[in-house]
Design an enzyme around this catalytic site. Sequence first.
Site, mmCIF file in Angstrom:
data_model
loop_
_atom_site.group_PDB
_atom_site.id
_atom_site.type_symbol
_atom_site.label_atom_id
_atom_site.label_comp_id
_atom_site.label_asym_id
_atom_site.label_seq_id
_atom_site.Cartn_x
_atom_site.Cartn_y
_atom_site.Cartn_z
ATOM 1 N N GLN A 22 2.344 -1.946 5.779
ATOM 2 C CA GLN A 22 2.529 -0.380 6.388
ATOM 3 C C GLN A 22 2.954 -0.406 7.866
ATOM 4 O O GLN A 22 3.800 0.426 8.209
ATOM 5 C CB GLN A 22 1.373 0.331 5.941
ATOM 6 C CG GLN A 22 1.849 1.696 5.638
ATOM 7 C CD GLN A 22 0.728 2.200 4.670
ATOM 8 O OE1 GLN A 22 -0.661 2.512 5.523
ATOM 9 N NE2 GLN A 22 0.831 2.473 3.859
ATOM 10 N N PHE A 23 2.282 -1.241 8.614
ATOM 11 C CA PHE A 23 2.785 -1.449 9.914
ATOM 12 C C PHE A 23 2.568 -2.883 10.759
ATOM 13 O O PHE A 23 1.614 -3.469 10.032
ATOM 14 C CB PHE A 23 1.821 -0.508 10.940
ATOM 15 C CG PHE A 23 2.054 1.006 10.806
ATOM 16 C CD1 PHE A 23 3.016 1.656 11.499
ATOM 17 C CD2 PHE A 23 1.518 1.702 9.792
ATOM 18 C CE1 PHE A 23 3.480 3.013 11.243
ATOM 19 C CE2 PHE A 23 1.830 2.973 9.571
ATOM 20 C CZ PHE A 23 2.755 3.690 10.310
ATOM 21 N N ILE B 209 -0.174 -6.688 10.245
ATOM 22 C CA ILE B 209 0.175 -7.810 9.543
ATOM 23 C C ILE B 209 -0.684 -9.205 9.936
ATOM 24 O O ILE B 209 -0.680 -10.138 9.463
ATOM 25 C CB ILE B 209 1.639 -8.225 9.995
ATOM 26 C CG1 ILE B 209 2.483 -8.910 8.762
ATOM 27 C CG2 ILE B 209 1.917 -8.824 11.192
ATOM 28 C CD1 ILE B 209 3.918 -9.141 9.019
ATOM 29 N N LEU C 258 -5.833 -1.675 -0.467
ATOM 30 C CA LEU C 258 -5.656 -1.836 0.845
ATOM 31 C C LEU C 258 -6.066 -3.264 1.351
ATOM 32 O O LEU C 258 -7.349 -3.391 1.520
ATOM 33 C CB LEU C 258 -6.400 -0.664 1.479
ATOM 34 C CG LEU C 258 -6.170 -0.341 2.967
ATOM 35 C CD1 LEU C 258 -6.831 0.848 3.353
ATOM 36 C CD2 LEU C 258 -6.349 -1.397 3.955
ATOM 37 N N SER C 259 -5.058 -4.180 1.480
ATOM 38 C CA SER C 259 -5.519 -5.683 1.412
ATOM 39 C C SER C 259 -4.305 -6.581 1.796
ATOM 40 O O SER C 259 -3.786 -7.307 1.053
ATOM 41 C CB SER C 259 -5.974 -6.013 0.013
ATOM 42 O OG SER C 259 -6.817 -7.192 -0.077
ATOM 43 N N GLU C 260 -4.008 -6.652 3.029
ATOM 44 C CA GLU C 260 -2.912 -7.353 3.502
ATOM 45 C C GLU C 260 -2.776 -8.680 3.175
ATOM 46 O O GLU C 260 -1.651 -9.282 2.727
ATOM 47 C CB GLU C 260 -2.704 -6.860 5.031
ATOM 48 C CG GLU C 260 -2.257 -5.607 5.578
ATOM 49 C CD GLU C 260 -3.572 -4.662 5.698
ATOM 50 O OE1 GLU C 260 -4.882 -5.060 5.474
ATOM 51 O OE2 GLU C 260 -3.232 -3.498 5.699
ATOM 52 N N GLU D 81 0.758 -1.148 -0.219
ATOM 53 C CA GLU D 81 0.133 -0.106 0.144
ATOM 54 C C GLU D 81 0.925 1.150 -0.200
ATOM 55 O O GLU D 81 1.932 1.542 0.978
ATOM 56 C CB GLU D 81 -0.878 -0.058 1.284
ATOM 57 C CG GLU D 81 -1.978 -1.068 1.272
ATOM 58 C CD GLU D 81 -2.422 -1.365 2.711
ATOM 59 O OE1 GLU D 81 -2.857 -2.475 2.862
ATOM 60 O OE2 GLU D 81 -2.287 -0.532 3.532
ATOM 61 N N HIS E 53 0.117 0.821 15.568
ATOM 62 C CA HIS E 53 1.233 1.405 14.858
ATOM 63 C C HIS E 53 2.327 0.989 15.635
ATOM 64 O O HIS E 53 3.580 1.600 14.904
ATOM 65 C CB HIS E 53 0.670 2.779 14.471
ATOM 66 C CG HIS E 53 -0.271 3.143 13.521
ATOM 67 N ND1 HIS E 53 -1.464 2.731 13.709
ATOM 68 C CD2 HIS E 53 -0.179 3.696 12.358
ATOM 69 C CE1 HIS E 53 -2.246 3.087 12.634
ATOM 70 N NE2 HIS E 53 -1.261 3.658 11.834
#
Lengths: 352, 320
Positions: free
Chosen positions: B82-83, B87, B58-60, B29, B129
């Site tokens: 991203q963080f 995950i 936006l799709s881990e 992302e 985060h």
Amino acid sequence: MPETTIQTFGVRRLEIIAADGTADEALLPDLSGDQLRRLHYLMLLTRTFDRRALALQREGRIGTYPSVLGQEAAQVGSAFALQPSDWVFPSFREMGAHLTLGYPVHQLFQYWGGDERGLRTPDGMNLFPICVSVGTHIPHAAGAALAARARGDRSAVAAYFGDGATSKGDFHEGFNLAGALKLPVVFICQNNQWAISVPLAAQTAAPTLAQKALAYGFEGIQVDGNDVLAVFRATGEALVRARDGGGPTFIECLTYRMADHTTADDASRYRPPADVEAWRDRDPLLRFERFLAKRGLWNGDYGAEVQAKAEGEIDEAVRRYESVPPPEPGEMFAFTCAELSPRQRRQQENIR
Amino acid sequence: MPQLNMVQAINLALREEMARDNRLVVLGEDVGRDGGVFRVTEGLFEQFGGDRVMDTPLSESAIAGAAIGMAVCGMRPVAEIQFMGFIYAAFDQLVAHAARIRTRSRGRFTCPLVIRTPYGGGIKAPELHEESTEALFCHVPGLKVVVPSGPYSAKGLLLAAIRDPDPVLFLEPTRLYRLVKEEVPEGDYTLPLGTARIVRQGGAVTVVAWGSMLQRTIQAVEGYDAEVIDPMTLAPFDGETLLASVRKTGRLVIVHEAPLTCGLGAEIAATVAEEAILHLRGPVVRVAAPDVPVPLARLMDRYLPSVERIQAAVKEVLTY
């Protein structure tokens, strides 16, 4: 301002062979007599494999096994449309697809017999190992399609899953990614209408599964999953579209799970027997035999001959499976990673 | 030699390796046009194009899953989550698939991917985060977990991770991203995975710390005869370096910012108990975060092990 309709959608449905074996000639795929007989043989082989697997399970010669009875057309018809260069991501109930793609039959018995070595796909065959975790391989297919695009070749990717998978997050994430990036992938759902004991109506409020593709910007089509030619045709068209840069397609093969979920299940606890009887009339193998008979490609003698051939092929595979020595305990470590850590090496030495 | 911070060092590693190996793709992302929310991938999109630096939905789970599909089909994906707190949506893909593909396929398919993710506390960010849940992944056979603690090691470890034939989770201590600069050479060098680094020699106590805790540990042990070990790879853990040091010093302090219970410190302590207990002069001491969800900024200083807490632990074991 008046309210307006800004989008309307439809879902196509494809069926070519009627239950009595008559066909819509305009929709028939261009297949030779030999190819039609091959399709029949592969469905027969699948059913023979399945019957034998169930018998072996009852005798304790393999472990828990998920029957494919009733789903032969959905599996064989779709896999028959694939090219050897295409990549295939199966779920755990696609023995018909495995057999169609030429996967070594004894290895299927070996895997269901509890020996992981059965999952080693022969070199050159682009078939991924069986995925037991429901629907989680759908994003892998999207990734494989990205790789195909990066290689610049014309291979496409097929992912197989069931109706239960359409409730999973990875179904939606994978579909969304494939749609957004317009990837060359064909999603093949065998809607056998049961996720163990949960019927389709409890799985989703949507009247078709095919329509779920529309939300991700690509076509979903429902086909009669017990009609091998309809499945073949829809898959073939979807593969052409994928290779030509037209993006993904979702094919819902409407079929029925005629057996228990697995040998560890008892469907009589939750399923009305009348439903099963109603679907027996739509048996994919019998329907195709009626179709072939009308074209002079099948009769009783031919049926007996190919049945004997299929039995022989399965006999040989069982013999071969049962002659493989059991794995050594140290083999558990063999493929954990390219190089074992010092601790893993010590564990491996001590496990003998 | 240029002085770089960790963001620049990781960017340099990606840039050089993408130029060297055209199988390498970066996805995630905001990694493309935006250059990543921490600017780690800045400029890569312009240099290598959208086919190799891919902005994803936006799709881990799809990011991890698609990276798996790419990896088994011959590419070298470096995916960014991203963080670390995000995950968990991709946990299933990493545990159920990335870690098992080699085993499940009996070596026919492998999964050479890297998942990069900023991790750790101290950056005044919202909930999820500032997570430090590396132990969740260290427990999974088939996954490697790497944590650099400075710019130089970040580049060398990342290049090694990208070239590793198996899946690697690469945790980047967010607090260190711009905190320190080091000399980072241009061009190729790798630091081997699975090998710890002795940061500081000493004879009286061994202190193990990684990520942003290493900085604090080095401050805390100033003036003490302490040997400081940076494991760099948390899984597989370099037991040999650890045990050799403990056999020499007879004392062990483990510092991590993850919660105490079932943190990696427990595994390290158990390893020493099994293999070097007779060399110990006193109890093993862990300095860790409490067993609570990571708090927001106002309490972060009370949550993360401080220089004072680390120093107190070192003083305590030295009394034995």
